[in-house]
Design a protein around this motif. Sequence first.
Motif, PDB file in Angstrom:
ATOM      1  N   ARG A 342       0.811  -1.212   0.000  1.00 26.95           N
ATOM      2  CA  ARG A 342       0.000   0.000   0.000  1.00 26.95           C
ATOM      3  C   ARG A 342       0.845   1.264   0.000  1.00 26.95           C
ATOM      4  O   ARG A 342       0.558   2.227  -0.723  1.00 26.95           O
ATOM      5  CB  ARG A 342      -0.940  -0.010   1.220  1.00 26.95           C
ATOM      6  N   THR A 343       1.909   1.301   0.811  1.00 32.74           N
ATOM      7  CA  THR A 343       2.737   2.513   0.871  1.00 32.74           C
ATOM      8  C   THR A 343       3.415   2.772  -0.465  1.00 32.74           C
ATOM      9  O   THR A 343       3.404   3.896  -0.982  1.00 32.74           O
ATOM     10  CB  THR A 343       3.794   2.387   1.982  1.00 32.74           C
ATOM     11  N   ALA A 344       4.004   1.725  -1.033  1.00 29.05           N
ATOM     12  CA  ALA A 344       4.680   1.886  -2.321  1.00 29.05           C
ATOM     13  C   ALA A 344       3.695   2.254  -3.422  1.00 29.05           C
ATOM     14  O   ALA A 344       4.014   3.037  -4.328  1.00 29.05           O
ATOM     15  CB  ALA A 344       5.438   0.607  -2.681  1.00 29.05           C
ATOM     16  N   LEU A 345       2.474   1.694  -3.361  1.00 28.17           N
ATOM     17  CA  LEU A 345       1.480   2.044  -4.372  1.00 28.17           C
ATOM     18  C   LEU A 345       1.057   3.501  -4.230  1.00 28.17           C
ATOM     19  O   LEU A 345       0.852   4.192  -5.236  1.00 28.17           O
ATOM     20  CB  LEU A 345       0.271   1.121  -4.258  1.00 28.17           C
ATOM     21  N   ASP A 346       0.917   3.985  -2.997  1.00 29.63           N
ATOM     22  CA  ASP A 346       0.574   5.396  -2.797  1.00 29.63           C
ATOM     23  C   ASP A 346       1.640   6.307  -3.414  1.00 29.63           C
ATOM     24  O   ASP A 346       1.314   7.333  -4.034  1.00 29.63           O
ATOM     25  CB  ASP A 346       0.427   5.698  -1.307  1.00 29.63           C
ATOM     26  N   LEU A 347       2.911   5.944  -3.250  1.00 31.52           N
ATOM     27  CA  LEU A 347       3.982   6.739  -3.859  1.00 31.52           C
ATOM     28  C   LEU A 347       3.899   6.674  -5.380  1.00 31.52           C
ATOM     29  O   LEU A 347       4.104   7.673  -6.077  1.00 31.52           O
ATOM     30  CB  LEU A 347       5.349   6.237  -3.382  1.00 31.52           C
ATOM     31  N   ALA A 348       3.599   5.475  -5.906  1.00 34.27           N
ATOM     32  CA  ALA A 348       3.478   5.334  -7.358  1.00 34.27           C
ATOM     33  C   ALA A 348       2.323   6.166  -7.897  1.00 34.27           C
ATOM     34  O   ALA A 348       2.421   6.771  -8.975  1.00 34.27           O
ATOM     35  CB  ALA A 348       3.292   3.866  -7.714  1.00 34.27           C
ATOM     36  N   VAL A 349       1.221   6.241  -7.151  1.00 34.37           N
ATOM     37  CA  VAL A 349       0.078   7.053  -7.570  1.00 34.37           C
ATOM     38  C   VAL A 349       0.461   8.531  -7.594  1.00 34.37           C
ATOM     39  O   VAL A 349       0.113   9.271  -8.525  1.00 34.37           O
ATOM     40  CB  VAL A 349      -1.122   6.810  -6.632  1.00 34.37           C
ATOM     41  N   ARG A 350       1.208   8.978  -6.595  1.00 27.46           N
ATOM     42  CA  ARG A 350       1.647  10.381  -6.586  1.00 27.46           C
ATOM     43  C   ARG A 350       2.533  10.668  -7.791  1.00 27.46           C
ATOM     44  O   ARG A 350       2.428  11.732  -8.422  1.00 27.46           O
ATOM     45  CB  ARG A 350       2.392  10.676  -5.283  1.00 27.46           C
ATOM     46  N   ALA A 351       3.421   9.732  -8.102  1.00 27.36           N
ATOM     47  CA  ALA A 351       4.277   9.925  -9.270  1.00 27.36           C
ATOM     48  C   ALA A 351       3.438   9.971 -10.540  1.00 27.36           C
ATOM     49  O   ALA A 351       3.647  10.827 -11.412  1.00 27.36           O
ATOM     50  CB  ALA A 351       5.317   8.802  -9.345  1.00 27.36           C
TER      51      ALA A 351
END
Length: 450
Positions: A342-351
Motif C-alpha cells: 500500500r505505501t509503495a502504491l501510494d507513492l506510485a500514484v503520486r508519481a
Amino acid sequence: MNDNDEYDDTYDSDSDGDEEAGGGARDGRDEVRTFVASPPVRGRGFAQSWWGQTWIKALEDTALDGEQLQKGRRQARAGAVGAVSVRPGRVTAVVRDRDGTGRRCDVLLTELTDAGWDRFLDMAVDRSGHIAALLDREMPPHLVEDAASAGVELLPGVGDLEPECDCGAWDLCPHTAALCYEVARLLDQDPFVLLLMRGRGERRLLDELQLRSVARASAGAAPDEEPEAASPRVRADEAFAAREILPPLPAPPPPLQEPGQPPVLDTGTAPAPGIDPDALEFLAADAAARAHRLLSEALAPGHGDQPVEQVLTPDQDAVRMAAAVPGPVIAGRLAAATGRGRTALDLAVRAWRSGGTSALAVLDGEWTPGPEALARASSVLDAAWEETDRPRLRASAPGRWTVTGSDAQLRLGEDGRWWPYRKERGHWSPSGPGAHDPAAALAEALGESG
C-alpha cells in the motif's frame, strides 16, 4: 378460468423487491437478470403484451392441475411474488402465503441444445425481418412460429416446466404456479427473458447473430438468399489509393458528453468463486471512461497528427487505475496484484499524477544515467543558479542529487527532465511535475514554487 379472480388478502412483497430491475448480466450460462417485485394486479387482464398472454396460454394449455394454477394466479395478482431472478433454465423467487411465510420457489425450463440454438440463429439470419428486429432488440411475435418450423420450440410444452418449492409439494403448487404467472409480467417488460430461460442471454444472442450476419454478408449472401461464392478481397493499400473515386465516408458521430453507465452487478445472487463484483464494476467504469476519452480524442481536430498513445504495461496500468481513486478495497487489490504494497502504491500514484509513465519510471529507478549523461547533468546544474544562489547539492545516487541540510532532492529522468522529491515519513516522495530547469523543479521540492 376467470382472469378477473381477486385475492383480497394483502401480501408483503419479498424483501428482495428493493433491488434494481434488470440486474447484472454475465456472458454464457452464468448470465442472471433480477426483476423487482411487481405490484398487485387489480381489475384487468394479468398480462398485457402478446408475449405475456401467449406464455399464459401455453402455461394453461399444458398444465395438468388447473386448481393449483387458479390458486397461483390469485397469489400472483395479489403481489405475493417477490423479486424474480432469471437465469438459463431456471426462474427463482420467494412467494409469500397469507400469513407472510416465504416459500423459495424454482421453475425449471428445458434449455435448448447447442444444435437447437444453431437452427434458431440460422433461421433468424436467413430471414431479414427477424435479424433486423432482433438486432434492434425487438422480439416479433411470428418468431415463435418460424422457430417452430425450424424445429425449435420457444414456448413451454407439456413436461417442459419442472416446479420446485420448499413447501414440500412434489409437483405444481400455488407458489410455483404464482411464479409461472409472474413470468408473464416479465415478458411484458422484456420478451428476451424467454430466450434467457431457454439458455441464451440477450447480449450473447445478439453478438452471435451479429457474427453470423457478418459471416453471411462476407460470403456474398443476403438474408433469404442462397450463399454465393465469397467476394474477392481488396488490399488495404489499393483501397486507400482509390479513395478519391470512392464515395465519401459519412460524417463522424457527435461527441458524447459523458461515458456510458456501467452495469450494476449487485443482483442479490452470490457470485461465482473468485469473482469480485465490486472489482468488475470498477473495471467496467474504468473501461467506459477510457473509451469515452479515446473517442473524444479521435473526433477532435488534428487527431491524425498526434503521436500514437503508449501501450501500458500491466504494472503501469494498475498504477493508473489506482490513481483513479477507486477506494480502499480496490486499491488494496491493486497493491497486492502489483506486489508494491500500500505505501509503495501510494507513492506510485503520486508519481503518476505528477507525470504519468515518465514520473513512474523515475520513481522506480528504471534508468541509470551513464558517464556522458551525468556530465551533461552537472553542466545543467552549474548553469541553473547564480553563484551566490546555488544550493549545496550532493550526489546521493546516479541521477539523484540531495540538497544538503534539507529533505529535498532532484532526480534526473531519461527524457532530460528534473523531478522534485521530498522525504516524508522516511520515504522519498514525488512532490511535483518534472521540468527541464532544475531550479524550477527544486523550488517545487522546497515548497517555493508559489
